[in-house]
Motif scaffolding. Structure first.
Motif, PDB file in Angstrom:
ATOM      1  N   THR A   1     -21.684 -22.364 -71.502  1.00  0.00           N
ATOM      2  CA  THR A   1     -22.699 -21.119 -72.024  1.00  0.00           C
ATOM      3  C   THR A   1     -21.619 -20.145 -72.730  1.00  0.00           C
ATOM      4  OG1 THR A   1     -22.796 -20.106 -69.993  1.00  0.00           O
ATOM      5  CG2 THR A   1     -24.607 -21.377 -70.634  1.00  0.00           C
TER       6      THR A   1
ATOM      7  N   HIS B   1     -26.833 -23.139 -74.534  1.00  0.00           N
ATOM      8  CA  HIS B   1     -27.610 -22.387 -73.834  1.00  0.00           C
ATOM      9  C   HIS B   1     -28.163 -23.120 -72.705  1.00  0.00           C
ATOM     10  CE1 HIS B   1     -27.744 -19.260 -77.068  1.00  0.00           C
ATOM     11  NE2 HIS B   1     -27.560 -20.375 -77.704  1.00  0.00           N
ATOM     12  N   LYS B   2     -28.230 -22.442 -71.323  1.00  0.00           N
ATOM     13  CA  LYS B   2     -28.868 -23.289 -70.334  1.00  0.00           C
ATOM     14  C   LYS B   2     -30.116 -23.658 -70.528  1.00  0.00           C
ATOM     15  CE  LYS B   2     -29.117 -22.889 -65.342  1.00  0.00           C
ATOM     16  NZ  LYS B   2     -29.007 -21.759 -64.220  1.00  0.00           N
TER      17      LYS B   2
END
Length: 114
Positions: free
Chosen positions: A21, A26-27
């Motif tokens: 990240t 992005h998670k």
């Protein structure tokens, strides 16, 4: 449609997720127990998976196509896929590429694990 999905194995999912990240991914969806995190990218996803094979990276693909259709297409082209297997995340099949490297094709049901 097939999307590339490399699976990166690690003993520390949180640390590896933090690294990627920071890199700019992005998670995305994660398993409830925390052993699997998806990090969506432009045209695929990096999956971080807790496992004993720390440092290993496996080539996988995610598909919306029925796995039986993928298996049939592979057989018709002269490749021999393994069976379609029910998994905790959906279904999968494996097939060796011409160099003998296993490739995994997954059909995810995210309601099973998120």
């Amino acid at each position: 449609m097939m999307r590339v999905l490399p699976i990166r194995y690690t003993s520390d999912v949180e640390a590896l997720t933090r690294f990627y990240t920071t890199l700019g991914l992005h998670k995305g969806p994660a398993s409830r127990p925390g052993g699997w995190v998806e990090l969506p990218a432009g045209s695929g996803t990096l999956a971080v998976h807790k496992g004993a094979d720390t440092g290993r990276c496996e080539l996988a693909f995610e598909t919306d196509e029925p796995l039986e259709a993928v298996a049939t297409r592979l057989r018709e082209a002269g490749y021999e896929p393994g069976p379609v297997i029910d998994e905790g995340f959906g279904r999968s099949l494996r097939v060796d590429d011409p160099d003998g490297v296993a490739v995994q094709i997954n059909a995810y049901d995210r309601d099973l694990y998120t």
